[in-house]
Design a protein around this motif. Structure first.
Motif, PDB file in Angstrom:
ATOM      1  N   ARG A   3      -1.533   2.951  -6.456  1.00 37.16           N
ATOM      2  CA  ARG A   3      -1.650   3.748  -7.664  1.00 37.16           C
ATOM      3  C   ARG A   3      -0.331   4.481  -7.934  1.00 37.16           C
ATOM      4  O   ARG A   3       0.167   4.494  -9.066  1.00 37.16           O
ATOM      5  CB  ARG A   3      -2.792   4.749  -7.509  1.00 37.16           C
ATOM      6  N   THR A   4       0.239   5.063  -6.890  1.00 37.52           N
ATOM      7  CA  THR A   4       1.525   5.736  -7.029  1.00 37.52           C
ATOM      8  C   THR A   4       2.586   4.769  -7.525  1.00 37.52           C
ATOM      9  O   THR A   4       3.328   5.050  -8.475  1.00 37.52           O
ATOM     10  CB  THR A   4       1.962   6.306  -5.672  1.00 37.52           C
ATOM     11  N   THR A   7       2.073   3.886 -11.086  1.00 33.79           N
ATOM     12  CA  THR A   7       2.407   5.026 -11.938  1.00 33.79           C
ATOM     13  C   THR A   7       3.919   5.150 -12.122  1.00 33.79           C
ATOM     14  O   THR A   7       4.414   5.294 -13.246  1.00 33.79           O
ATOM     15  CB  THR A   7       1.863   6.321 -11.311  1.00 33.79           C
ATOM     16  N   VAL A   8       4.645   5.076 -11.011  1.00 29.77           N
ATOM     17  CA  VAL A   8       6.104   5.195 -11.088  1.00 29.77           C
ATOM     18  C   VAL A   8       6.677   4.034 -11.890  1.00 29.77           C
ATOM     19  O   VAL A   8       7.530   4.214 -12.776  1.00 29.77           O
ATOM     20  CB  VAL A   8       6.724   5.214  -9.667  1.00 29.77           C
ATOM     21  N   LYS A  11       5.968   4.396 -15.635  1.00 28.59           N
ATOM     22  CA  LYS A  11       6.770   5.482 -16.217  1.00 28.59           C
ATOM     23  C   LYS A  11       8.222   5.044 -16.400  1.00 28.59           C
ATOM     24  O   LYS A  11       8.823   5.305 -17.445  1.00 28.59           O
ATOM     25  CB  LYS A  11       6.698   6.713 -15.308  1.00 28.59           C
ATOM     26  N   LEU A 222      10.156  15.848  -8.310  1.00 27.07           N
ATOM     27  CA  LEU A 222       9.476  14.596  -7.999  1.00 27.07           C
ATOM     28  C   LEU A 222       9.224  14.473  -6.496  1.00 27.07           C
ATOM     29  O   LEU A 222       8.153  14.059  -6.055  1.00 27.07           O
ATOM     30  CB  LEU A 222      10.342  13.428  -8.492  1.00 27.07           C
ATOM     31  N   LEU A 225       6.265  16.283  -4.756  1.00 27.77           N
ATOM     32  CA  LEU A 225       4.891  15.848  -5.035  1.00 27.77           C
ATOM     33  C   LEU A 225       4.294  15.154  -3.805  1.00 27.77           C
ATOM     34  O   LEU A 225       5.031  14.642  -2.967  1.00 27.77           O
ATOM     35  CB  LEU A 225       4.882  14.880  -6.225  1.00 27.77           C
ATOM     36  N   PRO A 226       2.967  15.132  -3.725  1.00 27.54           N
ATOM     37  CA  PRO A 226       2.329  14.530  -2.551  1.00 27.54           C
ATOM     38  C   PRO A 226       2.336  13.008  -2.580  1.00 27.54           C
ATOM     39  O   PRO A 226       1.293  12.363  -2.578  1.00 27.54           O
ATOM     40  CB  PRO A 226       0.895  15.077  -2.601  1.00 27.54           C
ATOM     41  N   VAL A 227       3.523  12.421  -2.654  1.00 27.29           N
ATOM     42  CA  VAL A 227       3.669  10.966  -2.552  1.00 27.29           C
ATOM     43  C   VAL A 227       4.838  10.711  -1.599  1.00 27.29           C
ATOM     44  O   VAL A 227       5.707  11.567  -1.457  1.00 27.29           O
ATOM     45  CB  VAL A 227       3.979  10.315  -3.921  1.00 27.29           C
TER      46      VAL A 227
ATOM     47  N   GLU B  93       3.621  13.616 -21.719  1.00 25.97           N
ATOM     48  CA  GLU B  93       3.822  12.494 -20.792  1.00 25.97           C
ATOM     49  C   GLU B  93       4.456  12.965 -19.488  1.00 25.97           C
ATOM     50  O   GLU B  93       4.117  12.474 -18.408  1.00 25.97           O
ATOM     51  CB  GLU B  93       4.692  11.422 -21.448  1.00 25.97           C
ATOM     52  N   TYR B  97       2.494  12.425 -16.041  1.00 21.13           N
ATOM     53  CA  TYR B  97       3.128  11.644 -14.971  1.00 21.13           C
ATOM     54  C   TYR B  97       2.964  12.356 -13.629  1.00 21.13           C
ATOM     55  O   TYR B  97       2.550  11.759 -12.631  1.00 21.13           O
ATOM     56  CB  TYR B  97       4.607  11.441 -15.305  1.00 21.13           C
ATOM     57  N   PHE B  98       3.240  13.649 -13.622  1.00 26.06           N
ATOM     58  CA  PHE B  98       3.119  14.401 -12.369  1.00 26.06           C
ATOM     59  C   PHE B  98       1.657  14.516 -11.945  1.00 26.06           C
ATOM     60  O   PHE B  98       1.342  14.434 -10.764  1.00 26.06           O
ATOM     61  CB  PHE B  98       3.758  15.783 -12.519  1.00 26.06           C
ATOM     62  N   ARG B 100      -0.688  12.345 -12.433  1.00 30.25           N
ATOM     63  CA  ARG B 100      -1.085  11.068 -11.845  1.00 30.25           C
ATOM     64  C   ARG B 100      -0.550  10.952 -10.425  1.00 30.25           C
ATOM     65  O   ARG B 100      -1.259  10.528  -9.515  1.00 30.25           O
ATOM     66  CB  ARG B 100      -0.543   9.924 -12.697  1.00 30.25           C
ATOM     67  N   LEU B 101       0.716  11.346 -10.244  1.00 29.29           N
ATOM     68  CA  LEU B 101       1.297  11.245  -8.901  1.00 29.29           C
ATOM     69  C   LEU B 101       0.623  12.207  -7.927  1.00 29.29           C
ATOM     70  O   LEU B 101       0.600  11.974  -6.727  1.00 29.29           O
ATOM     71  CB  LEU B 101       2.812  11.511  -8.951  1.00 29.29           C
ATOM     72  N   ARG B 145       3.865  21.160 -15.457  1.00 23.22           N
ATOM     73  CA  ARG B 145       3.934  19.982 -14.605  1.00 23.22           C
ATOM     74  C   ARG B 145       3.596  20.351 -13.151  1.00 23.22           C
ATOM     75  O   ARG B 145       2.931  19.608 -12.451  1.00 23.22           O
ATOM     76  CB  ARG B 145       5.376  19.475 -14.710  1.00 23.22           C
TER      77      ARG B 145
END
Lengths: 393, 242
Positions: A3-4, A7-8, A11, A222, A225-227, B93, B97-98, B100-101, B145
């Motif tokens: 999913r990550t 998504t990336v 985008k 970025l 974030l939890p990825v 957007e 985006y954030f 979703r992540l 965000r």
């Protein structure tokens, strides 16, 4: 995980589709400039090679009045005689300054020497550093020696000797290259255009998703974030790859169209570049996408700024030419070992395709496999690099 | 709940942090105050796990930020200093985006994005591309965000930098709302008045160490200065004297 990545990926695709610079390099630079440049080079070489045979050549001659027969002979060989400079010194100067490419100087005693059956001397001025002039000089020299042979034959006949005694050997030049083979020489550079278009297609994405993110200040949020960073990187590389594939397909198609309009048969060339080859070439070059995307991402993540990344990636754009260049200069035949070298293997196989020669399945397999392995290694290196603290700069 | 225990961090020969310890409890606003280059951003970067500490321990809701950084990041909404947006994406957007992540589920994603847009009052420009946004608009979108996944811990690195009075005011209201919702807010600034107006606890950092960590009244008491600015200067001199 997926999913990550998706998504990336999505985008980056949307972001770059809206970015004029990314889009221009994917749609215009490779796919359009490449074929145009290629068409230009080909039509230039067609013109030049047609020159030799058909076109009337101009030859300034000093002292035409001393050798009217010679002048008439040259005119019969499609050489247009014009008035030359005043004297031999002026002739040398005119050639040196580029005013004339070649000048023929006939001395006053030409007729007298001929009559006395002594070698009559003529002077042919040319500039060896001038390629155009060199060709004209060779053509003039060929015409003169033909006249020379003709006179010799007449003299021998007059003395009752068969002129053939002067010809112990007769040389027949036989060129075994097929029309497709001859095209391959000229189309050899084409494979580089495809690799170039492929890299250009993803260049701005690769820069934007690393150096660009950092410069914009969007990388740090970025990364908070939890990825995992590997997921982020793989999503970016995937998006870069899609742009590259798109650019490659477009440039293959635009070549297909351009070649249809090129008068290649005038050069005795019939390159095998139909739609089937377009598709085959796409799959042949596709493994290079992963390699190129990861290589550019790797380079961009080393650099501090957008500009620096651009500079270094231009070096990457040239790098794939090196093996092709070396092999072309040394005129090496395709062999198994070369198939392990990315860009070179694709080049050699593509040339065989265009020449319409039977393809070696093992070569193709090695090319695809080794290029993918290199790509995977570089992707792994990217992932390592992405985990560094220094990524933030 | 954020805990920092004797964190050290060096960059080459520069010792950015020399054993920083403090705690930021839930339902309170903790201010990290210090002159430029004191190490405020470094400590925050350790907390949202883009930097690894050389020594020491830090946790978010009891999760070790080094051992389980992914889980720690899940509990955090971070606004790094000078955070940038994607100029070709709209504000909405950027936020989505954030979200979703951060793993916000598809079903609730649109609602959550709408809510945060309403909360931060950015509806007017939410559907414009962020290229050409003012500093205030950019900060608000960056903040939206960072908060869209409704994190328990909020880390804001100099969020009021470059904001005008009105924008600073609405940001202050938002931070108070977060506090009332029981969130742990860690907030850095080099502007004295701002911290005084907002924070329950203040941790003054100078030269990579904590000079003083107390409530506002406690700081006044311990430094013997009534004016907070004097107290700030006195605390920094304390470190310099060591």
């Amino acid at each position: 995980m997926t999913r990550t990545l998706v998504t990336v990926f999505l985008k980056e695709i949307v972001d770059n589709l809206r970015d004029r610079r990314s889009l221009a390099s994917a749609l215009i630079m490779g796919p359009i400039f490449g074929p145009i440049l290629f068409a230009f080079v080909i039509s230039l070489s067609i013109e030049r090679s047609l020159d030799d045979v058909e076109e009337t050549m101009e030859l300034p001659v000093v002292g035409q009045e001393y050798a009217p027969n010679l002048v008439r002979y040259l005119e019969s060989r499609n050489i247009e005689i014009t008035d030359g400079p005043a004297d031999p010194d002026a002739a040398a100067a005119a050639v040196r300054t580029g005013l004339h490419d070649v000048v023929l100087v006939i001395p006053e005693d030409f007729g007298a020497q001929l009559a006395a059956t002594r070698p009559a001397r003529v002077k042919l001025y040319s500039d060896g550093a001038n390629t155009q002039g060199g060709r004209e000089a060779r053509r003039a020299a060929r015409a003169l020696s033909a006249y020379n042979r003709e006179l010799a034959a007449i003299r021998l006949s007059a003395r009752g000797i068969n002129p053939l005694v002067l010809r112990p050997i007769n040389i027949d030049d036989i060129d075994v290259s097929t029309p497709s083979g001859r095209s391959a020489m000229l189309l050899g550079m084409m494979s580089y255009f495809f690799i170039f278009a492929l890299l250009m297609g993803g260049m701005y994405l690769a820069i934007d998703s690393t150096a660009g993110e950092r410069e914009r200040g969007s990388l740090e949020p970025l990364l908070s974030l939890p990825v995992t960073r590997t997921q982020l990187m793989l999503g970016k590389i995937a998006a870069t790859g899609v742009f590259m594939a798109f650019s490659l397909m477009l440039s293959l198609l635009s070549f297909y169209v351009v070649l249809k309009f090129m008068p290649l048969e005038k050069l005795g060339m019939t390159p095998n570049f139909d739609l089937a080859v377009v598709v085959a070439a796409f799959f042949l070059l596709a493994p290079f996408i992963l390699l190129g995307a990861s290589l550019m991402t790797l380079v961009a993540s080393f650099t501090k700024s957008y500009k620096e990344a651009q500079t270094w990636i231009s070096v990457v754009l040239i790098a794939p030419t090196l093996p092709i260049l070396i092999v072309s200069i040394l005129t090496l035949r395709p062999q198994l070992g070369f198939m392990f070298v990315p860009s070179l293997s694709q080049h050699l196989i593509l040339v065989d395709m265009v020449k319409n020669e039977p393809l070696n399945g093992l070569h193709i397999a090695i090319s695809v496999f080794s290029t993918l392995v290199f790509g995977a290694l570089l992707t792994w290196a990217c992932a390592r690099l992405y985990r560094r603290e220094g990524l933030l700069g | 709940m954020i805990k920092v225990d004797r964190i050290h961090k060096s960059f080459g020969n520069v010792q950015a942090l020399r054993g920083v310890s403090f705690a930021a409890p839930d339902g309170k606003i903790t201010g990290l105050l210090g002159p430029n280059g004191a190490g405020k951003s470094t400590i925050m970067r350790v907390l949202y796990t883009v930097l690894r500490p050389d020594k020491g321990y830090a946790s978010v809701d009891g999760i070790d930020v080094v051992a389980d950084s992914l889980a720690a990041r899940r509990r955090i909404g971070a606004l790094p200093h000078g955070a940038g947006l994607y100029p070709h994406l709209t504000a909405r957007e950027n936020i989505a985006y954030f979200a979703r992540l951060c793993g916000v589920e598809k079903g609730v994603l649109d609602d959550q994005v709408d809510n945060i847009i309403k909360l931060l009052e950015i509806g007017d420009f939410a559907d414009r591309r962020t290229k050409g946004f003012s500093q205030g608009q950019r900060t608000k979108v960056s903040l939206a965000r960072a908060l869209v996944h409704d994190p328990q811990n909020v880390i804001l690195d100099e969020p009021t930098n470059g904001l005008d009075v009105m924008a600073t005011r609405s940001l202050r209201d938002l931070i108070l709302k977060l506090k009332d919702a029981g969130r742990c807010v860690l907030f850095s600034s080099h502007v004295m008045q701002e911290v005084a107006a907002l924070c329950d606890d203040i941790c003054i950092i100078a030269d990579g160490v904590v000079a003083i960590d107390d409530s506002i009244d406690g700081i006044r008491e311990r430094t013997g200065c009534d004016d907070l600015e004097d107290a700030f200067v006195a605390a920094i001199h304390l470190v310099a004297a060591e």
